[in-house]
Design a protein around this motif. Structure first.
Motif, PDB file in Angstrom:
ATOM      1  N   ARG A  31       0.816  -1.187   0.001  1.00  0.00           N
ATOM      2  CA  ARG A  31      -0.094  -0.053   0.076  1.00  0.00           C
ATOM      3  C   ARG A  31       0.827   1.123   0.066  1.00  0.00           C
ATOM      4  O   ARG A  31       0.498   2.370   0.343  1.00  0.00           O
ATOM      5  N   GLN A  32       2.139   1.415  -0.536  1.00  0.00           N
ATOM      6  CA  GLN A  32       3.134   2.249  -0.288  1.00  0.00           C
ATOM      7  C   GLN A  32       2.666   3.446  -1.511  1.00  0.00           C
ATOM      8  O   GLN A  32       3.167   4.612  -1.190  1.00  0.00           O
ATOM      9  N   TYR A  33       1.820   3.023  -2.512  1.00  0.00           N
ATOM     10  CA  TYR A  33       1.420   4.013  -3.596  1.00  0.00           C
ATOM     11  C   TYR A  33       0.363   4.738  -3.111  1.00  0.00           C
ATOM     12  O   TYR A  33      -0.111   5.611  -3.793  1.00  0.00           O
ATOM     13  N   GLU A  34      -0.325   4.319  -1.967  1.00  0.00           N
ATOM     14  CA  GLU A  34      -1.515   4.983  -1.570  1.00  0.00           C
ATOM     15  C   GLU A  34      -1.725   6.599  -1.644  1.00  0.00           C
ATOM     16  O   GLU A  34      -2.620   7.164  -1.811  1.00  0.00           O
ATOM     17  N   GLY A  35      -0.655   6.889  -1.075  1.00  0.00           N
ATOM     18  CA  GLY A  35      -0.453   8.540  -1.022  1.00  0.00           C
ATOM     19  C   GLY A  35      -0.316   9.414  -2.167  1.00  0.00           C
ATOM     20  O   GLY A  35      -0.462  10.572  -2.226  1.00  0.00           O
ATOM     21  N   GLU A  36      -0.149   8.424  -3.164  1.00  0.00           N
ATOM     22  CA  GLU A  36       0.025   9.178  -4.613  1.00  0.00           C
ATOM     23  C   GLU A  36      -0.926   9.320  -5.232  1.00  0.00           C
ATOM     24  O   GLU A  36      -0.922   9.973  -6.539  1.00  0.00           O
ATOM     25  N   VAL A  37      -2.091   8.785  -4.844  1.00  0.00           N
ATOM     26  CA  VAL A  37      -3.337   8.871  -5.633  1.00  0.00           C
ATOM     27  C   VAL A  37      -4.356   9.487  -4.978  1.00  0.00           C
ATOM     28  O   VAL A  37      -4.737   9.145  -3.675  1.00  0.00           O
ATOM     29  N   LYS A  38      -4.945  10.509  -5.251  1.00  0.00           N
ATOM     30  CA  LYS A  38      -5.958  11.504  -4.595  1.00  0.00           C
ATOM     31  C   LYS A  38      -7.461  11.458  -5.309  1.00  0.00           C
ATOM     32  O   LYS A  38      -8.404  11.738  -4.273  1.00  0.00           O
ATOM     33  N   LYS A  39      -7.516  10.951  -6.282  1.00  0.00           N
ATOM     34  CA  LYS A  39      -9.124  11.038  -6.534  1.00  0.00           C
ATOM     35  C   LYS A  39      -9.216   9.856  -7.998  1.00  0.00           C
ATOM     36  O   LYS A  39      -8.422   9.505  -8.315  1.00  0.00           O
ATOM     37  N   MET A  40     -10.541   9.482  -7.976  1.00  0.00           N
ATOM     38  CA  MET A  40     -10.777   8.680  -9.058  1.00  0.00           C
ATOM     39  C   MET A  40     -10.245   8.878 -10.414  1.00  0.00           C
ATOM     40  O   MET A  40     -10.338  10.174 -10.891  1.00  0.00           O
ATOM     41  N   GLY A  41      -9.441   8.417 -11.073  1.00  0.00           N
ATOM     42  CA  GLY A  41      -8.839   8.385 -12.602  1.00  0.00           C
ATOM     43  C   GLY A  41      -7.339   8.724 -12.421  1.00  0.00           C
ATOM     44  O   GLY A  41      -6.752   8.679 -13.282  1.00  0.00           O
ATOM     45  N   ASP A  42      -7.116   9.006 -11.033  1.00  0.00           N
ATOM     46  CA  ASP A  42      -5.561   9.251 -11.015  1.00  0.00           C
ATOM     47  C   ASP A  42      -4.854   8.168 -11.334  1.00  0.00           C
ATOM     48  O   ASP A  42      -5.246   6.903 -10.979  1.00  0.00           O
ATOM     49  N   THR A  43      -3.700   8.160 -11.792  1.00  0.00           N
ATOM     50  CA  THR A  43      -2.809   6.887 -12.264  1.00  0.00           C
ATOM     51  C   THR A  43      -1.401   7.041 -11.389  1.00  0.00           C
ATOM     52  O   THR A  43      -0.998   8.292 -11.404  1.00  0.00           O
ATOM     53  N   VAL A  44      -0.960   5.976 -10.905  1.00  0.00           N
ATOM     54  CA  VAL A  44       0.487   5.996 -10.505  1.00  0.00           C
ATOM     55  C   VAL A  44       1.268   5.101 -11.172  1.00  0.00           C
ATOM     56  O   VAL A  44       0.683   4.206 -11.528  1.00  0.00           O
ATOM     57  N   ARG A  45       2.247   5.491 -12.019  1.00  0.00           N
ATOM     58  CA  ARG A  45       3.125   4.737 -12.692  1.00  0.00           C
ATOM     59  C   ARG A  45       4.207   3.947 -11.635  1.00  0.00           C
ATOM     60  O   ARG A  45       5.109   4.829 -11.247  1.00  0.00           O
ATOM     61  N   ILE A  46       4.250   2.681 -11.668  1.00  0.00           N
ATOM     62  CA  ILE A  46       5.180   1.925 -10.821  1.00  0.00           C
ATOM     63  C   ILE A  46       6.335   1.512 -11.456  1.00  0.00           C
ATOM     64  O   ILE A  46       6.279   0.487 -12.453  1.00  0.00           O
ATOM     65  N   LEU A  47       7.576   2.020 -11.366  1.00  0.00           N
ATOM     66  CA  LEU A  47       8.639   1.741 -12.143  1.00  0.00           C
ATOM     67  C   LEU A  47       9.512   0.404 -11.554  1.00  0.00           C
ATOM     68  O   LEU A  47       9.631   0.381 -10.353  1.00  0.00           O
ATOM     69  N   GLY A  48       9.859  -0.362 -12.517  1.00  0.00           N
ATOM     70  CA  GLY A  48      10.587  -1.508 -12.213  1.00  0.00           C
ATOM     71  C   GLY A  48      11.811  -1.448 -12.990  1.00  0.00           C
ATOM     72  O   GLY A  48      12.036  -0.850 -13.989  1.00  0.00           O
ATOM     73  N   VAL A  49      13.022  -1.947 -12.340  1.00  0.00           N
ATOM     74  CA  VAL A  49      14.304  -1.931 -12.901  1.00  0.00           C
ATOM     75  C   VAL A  49      14.488  -3.298 -13.527  1.00  0.00           C
ATOM     76  O   VAL A  49      14.476  -4.300 -12.856  1.00  0.00           O
ATOM     77  N   GLY A  50      15.201  -3.487 -14.533  1.00  0.00           N
ATOM     78  CA  GLY A  50      15.740  -4.612 -15.012  1.00  0.00           C
ATOM     79  C   GLY A  50      17.302  -5.133 -14.411  1.00  0.00           C
ATOM     80  O   GLY A  50      17.677  -4.444 -13.624  1.00  0.00           O
ATOM     81  N   LYS A  51      17.746  -6.222 -14.872  1.00  0.00           N
ATOM     82  CA  LYS A  51      18.822  -6.732 -14.278  1.00  0.00           C
ATOM     83  C   LYS A  51      20.054  -6.678 -15.350  1.00  0.00           C
ATOM     84  O   LYS A  51      19.774  -7.132 -16.524  1.00  0.00           O
ATOM     85  N   PRO A  52      21.050  -5.886 -14.910  1.00  0.00           N
ATOM     86  CA  PRO A  52      22.387  -5.948 -15.988  1.00  0.00           C
ATOM     87  C   PRO A  52      22.880  -7.197 -16.170  1.00  0.00           C
ATOM     88  O   PRO A  52      23.045  -7.970 -15.310  1.00  0.00           O
ATOM     89  N   SER A  53      23.613  -7.473 -17.279  1.00  0.00           N
ATOM     90  CA  SER A  53      24.105  -8.719 -17.714  1.00  0.00           C
ATOM     91  C   SER A  53      25.263  -8.750 -16.999  1.00  0.00           C
ATOM     92  O   SER A  53      25.956  -7.964 -16.513  1.00  0.00           O
ATOM     93  N   ILE A  54      25.664  -9.941 -16.633  1.00  0.00           N
ATOM     94  CA  ILE A  54      27.021 -10.209 -15.675  1.00  0.00           C
ATOM     95  C   ILE A  54      27.921 -11.020 -16.618  1.00  0.00           C
ATOM     96  O   ILE A  54      27.244 -12.204 -17.222  1.00  0.00           O
ATOM     97  N   THR A  55      28.856 -10.701 -16.792  1.00  0.00           N
ATOM     98  CA  THR A  55      30.106 -11.429 -17.850  1.00  0.00           C
ATOM     99  C   THR A  55      31.201 -12.009 -16.632  1.00  0.00           C
ATOM    100  O   THR A  55      31.659 -11.198 -15.891  1.00  0.00           O
ATOM    101  N   THR A  56      31.564 -13.227 -17.142  1.00  0.00           N
ATOM    102  CA  THR A  56      32.538 -13.811 -16.134  1.00  0.00           C
ATOM    103  C   THR A  56      33.739 -14.486 -17.066  1.00  0.00           C
ATOM    104  O   THR A  56      33.284 -14.849 -18.206  1.00  0.00           O
ATOM    105  N   THR A  57      34.765 -14.072 -16.646  1.00  0.00           N
ATOM    106  CA  THR A  57      35.941 -14.722 -17.214  1.00  0.00           C
ATOM    107  C   THR A  57      37.104 -15.325 -16.559  1.00  0.00           C
ATOM    108  O   THR A  57      36.944 -14.871 -15.312  1.00  0.00           O
ATOM    109  N   VAL A  58      37.824 -16.000 -16.917  1.00  0.00           N
ATOM    110  CA  VAL A  58      38.848 -16.872 -16.147  1.00  0.00           C
ATOM    111  C   VAL A  58      40.267 -16.625 -16.753  1.00  0.00           C
ATOM    112  O   VAL A  58      40.423 -16.845 -17.913  1.00  0.00           O
TER     113      VAL A  58
END
Length: 278
Positions: A31-58
């Motif tokens: 419920r952390q986004y509750e304070g970001e919306v105030k009235k009907m029709g308001d929209t909150v965009r919740i951002l997610g991050v991807g994972k950077p590629s990991i390279t391994t060498t020997v």
């Protein structure tokens, strides 16, 4: 009430109210986004991050290529659901009801709105983002029910949900009874566990019983097994006001509530696809 048919009677001080349905789903939502919306029709965009590629060498030097452009993910949640009520009590009724009929109606209305919210959260199990643990519904019995729960948990663990994560599942009564028959340690005697439908634990999973679990048109149940981060819920506005209708001798109360639920971390939710055994 027609006044000509009213015969003065001593009304009982105790008002019989409908049984209240346990509300269990909202407690285990993000419920952390509750304070970001105030009235009907308001929209909150919740951002997610991807994972950077990991390279391994020997035994080789590090050779950096051009920096990777990591794609992000985002989910939008628009507040579109509204539940409301509007009722009146005639003055003559209110005077006769020494038990507080207006308070009882108001309480019933608030409970009804809260129940609509809980049903909406439960319906997230039918969302296209909700992954089913089995392609077709499994008829659960006391001999296979724990295996099906374990199957759902395995899918969560494969998505990197930690085995000691706080996981909750809201189950219908028939599923809980069958689960208890299979798992004798499922405790219903601890009064502290009964709050908001909590009826037991299976390993690290909190089991909560609810009549608001999603059911398909052919009677198959969709039971969410999830972390508290999987579903976001917002109830940014609730309004209640009393008034006197112009064309009657009565008191009235009206109110509404705005709310919305959304799956925001689909990898942290698996849906048991089950049905009653024949």
């Amino acid at each position: 009430m027609a006044y000509q048919n009213f015969i003065p009677t001593v009304w009982s001080e105790a008002i019989n109210r409908e049984l209240e349905r346990k509300l269990v789903f909202a407690e285990d939502c993000n419920r952390q986004y509750e304070g970001e919306v105030k009235k009907m029709g308001d929209t909150v965009r919740i951002l997610g991050v991807g994972k950077p590629s990991i390279t391994t060498t020997v035994d080789k030097e590090i050779v950096l290529k051009d920096p990777e452009n990591v794609e992000d993910t985002s989910v939008t949640m628009a507040i579109r659901h509204i539940s409301y009520f509007n009722f009146k009590v005639d003055d003559i009724d209110r005077r006769q009801a020494v038990g507080g009929v207006m308070d009882a109606y108001t309480s019933e209305s608030a409970q009804g709105v809260a129940n609509e919210m809980d049903k909406h959260i439960g319906s997230m199990a039918l969302d296209k983002l909700a992954k089913l643990h089995a392609a077709s519904a499994v008829a659960v019995t006391k001999s296979n029910i724990l295996g099906e729960v374990d199957r759902a948990l395995e899918l969560l663990y494969q998505n990197d949900v930690n085995a000691d994560e706080d996981i909750v599942m809201g189950v219908p009564p028939f599923f809980y009874i069958t689960m208890r028959q299979a798992y004798t340690d499922l405790d219903t005697n601890n009064s502290a566990m009964l709050k908001n439908g909590l009826v037991g634990k299976y390993g690290h999973v909190r089991v909560k019983m609810s009549n608001n679990c999603a059911v398909t048109s052919n009677g198959e149940y969709r039971i969410m097994v999830r972390t508290k981060r999987a579903v976001a819920f917002a109830n940014p506005m609730t309004h209640v006001e009393a008034y006197r209708p112009e064309k009657s001798f009565s008191d009235a109360v009206k109110g509404f509530s705005l709310y919305e639920a959304k799956i925001v971390r689909p990898k942290e939710l698996v849906v048991l696809n089950v049905k009653r055994s024949a």
